[in-house]
Design a protein around this motif. Structure first.
Motif, mmCIF file in Angstrom:
data_model
loop_
_atom_site.group_PDB
_atom_site.id
_atom_site.type_symbol
_atom_site.label_atom_id
_atom_site.label_comp_id
_atom_site.label_asym_id
_atom_site.label_seq_id
_atom_site.Cartn_x
_atom_site.Cartn_y
_atom_site.Cartn_z
ATOM 1 N N GLU A 54 0.836 -1.215 0.000
ATOM 2 C CA GLU A 54 0.000 0.000 0.000
ATOM 3 C C GLU A 54 0.864 1.254 0.000
ATOM 4 O O GLU A 54 0.572 2.223 -0.704
ATOM 5 N N VAL A 74 -1.726 3.224 -2.545
ATOM 6 C CA VAL A 74 -3.114 2.767 -2.745
ATOM 7 C C VAL A 74 -3.641 2.188 -1.436
ATOM 8 O O VAL A 74 -2.872 1.866 -0.527
ATOM 9 N N GLU A 75 -4.937 2.083 -1.349
ATOM 10 C CA GLU A 75 -5.562 1.427 -0.207
ATOM 11 C C GLU A 75 -6.290 0.204 -0.720
ATOM 12 O O GLU A 75 -7.224 0.326 -1.521
ATOM 13 N N LEU A 76 -5.845 -0.954 -0.290
ATOM 14 C CA LEU A 76 -6.467 -2.196 -0.739
ATOM 15 C C LEU A 76 -7.631 -2.535 0.189
ATOM 16 O O LEU A 76 -7.542 -2.354 1.410
ATOM 17 N N ARG A 126 -7.139 6.752 7.311
ATOM 18 C CA ARG A 126 -7.232 5.299 7.228
ATOM 19 C C ARG A 126 -6.042 4.681 7.948
ATOM 20 O O ARG A 126 -4.923 5.168 7.811
ATOM 21 N N ARG A 175 -3.911 1.044 8.861
ATOM 22 C CA ARG A 175 -3.663 -0.377 8.628
ATOM 23 C C ARG A 175 -2.968 -0.893 9.869
ATOM 24 O O ARG A 175 -1.843 -0.505 10.166
ATOM 25 N N ARG A 222 2.632 13.776 1.921
ATOM 26 C CA ARG A 222 2.760 13.106 0.617
ATOM 27 C C ARG A 222 2.613 14.125 -0.509
ATOM 28 O O ARG A 222 3.382 14.153 -1.433
ATOM 29 N N THR A 268 -2.806 6.869 6.621
ATOM 30 C CA THR A 268 -2.832 7.949 5.633
ATOM 31 C C THR A 268 -3.996 8.851 6.001
ATOM 32 O O THR A 268 -4.999 8.396 6.569
#
Lengths: 87, 206
Positions: free
Chosen positions: A52, A57-59, B109, B111, B129, B154
């Motif tokens: 990512e 990108v965001e999967l 977001r 992760r 970014r 992000t």
């Protein structure tokens, strides 16, 4: 410029090999990722996070965790890159 | 007391990792000119907050943190939502320091890779970014002291001028004036890529 699935497979194979401490030659694009020696769910997550970041990108979780092999992850990534480029 | 005096004012903090950063090391945030600001993420005056401090990290920012049982989810595990707070805090302050504007988070977001352990030492770094458009896009990552990745984030921020934003804040005229000067001072000393981020407000807040 679109990236081919083969190029993505090669890149992801490199990331997987690095995370698992294996030679890229020892990682088959069609092997079950979670069954590769040394693999666990955390290492798979690290691979996803690196992909990512490197492609910005965001999967989707459903898609990326539904993928079992490097080839399937590459296809998920290629689709995401195509959708991003279309925006 | 001058603006610069405020910016280097020593604060008593409770985040043990932050205490490792000396006064000289950590960045004096523009908010420090407000004696009683209570930001949950970065205020040294909020005993319930996490009192983050920031240092420069290339073109970005870094913060070290270690959270205790008050921030627990499962026994011994830090609540994952707080990683969002930390990521948002460092990315938001980075935008402030780079633009001199007030950022509002429009999306973020995360992760999650590994759980964050109560009492463990962690680092969070953030960078911009791109910021050439309507929004400023940022990214952050959180790692264990040993280097293992635990989360990536992000986010997108909409930036507005202090004049446009203060209607939504509880600030008096004197505080607005001090904050305006502090924002200008910090931007002058920390902006490294003036060509990439607009210093004009992108939107107004009515």
């Amino acid at each position: 410029m679109s990236v081919s699935t083969d190029e993505l497979i090669s890149e992801i194979t490199g990331i997987v090999a690095e995370e698992l401490g294996l030679s890229p030659d020892a990682v088959s694009p069609d092997a079950d990722l979670r069954a590769v020696e040394g693999a666990d769910s955390v290492k798979v997550l690290r691979v996803v996070a690196r992909i990512e970041r490197s492609h910005d990108v965001e999967l989707e979780d459903e898609e990326v965790f539904g993928a079992s092999t490097i080839r399937e992850v590459a296809e998920v990534l290629k689709q995401a890159l195509t959708e991003t480029a279309a925006v | 007391m001058t603006v610069e005096d405020h910016l280097v004012k020593h604060h008593v903090i409770e985040n043990p990792a932050a205490q490792d950063q000396t006064v000289e090391d950590h960045i004096g945030l523009p908010w420090y000119v407000l004696e009683d600001y209570r930001c949950f993420g970065c205020s040294p005056h909020n005993p319930h907050g996490i009192q983050l401090r920031f240092t420069h990290h290339g073109d970005g920012l870094r913060t070290a943190f270690s959270l205790g049982r008050a921030h627990e989810s499962y026994p011994g595990v830090v609540h994952g939502g707080l990683l969002g707070v930390i990521a948002d805090e460092i990315m938001g302050n980075l935008v402030v320091l780079r633009t001199g504007l007030i950022p509002f988070t429009t999306g973020m977001r995360l992760r999650y890779v590994l759980p964050v352990i109560v009492g463990g030492g962690y680092d969070c770094v953030a960078k911009v970014r791109d910021g050439g458009g309507q929004l400023v896009h940022t990214e952050a990552e959180i790692r264990e002291d040993g280097g293992a990745l635990v989360a990536t984030a992000t986010a997108s921020y909409q930036t507005v001028s202090l004049d446009a934003a203060h209607a939504r804040m509880s600030l008096d005229t004197s505080e607005i004036d001090r904050l305006r000067r502090a924002l200008a001072a910090r931007t002058a000393t920390t902006a490294t890529s003036p060509g990439t981020l607009s210093e004009e407000p992108h939107v107004s807040v009515d």
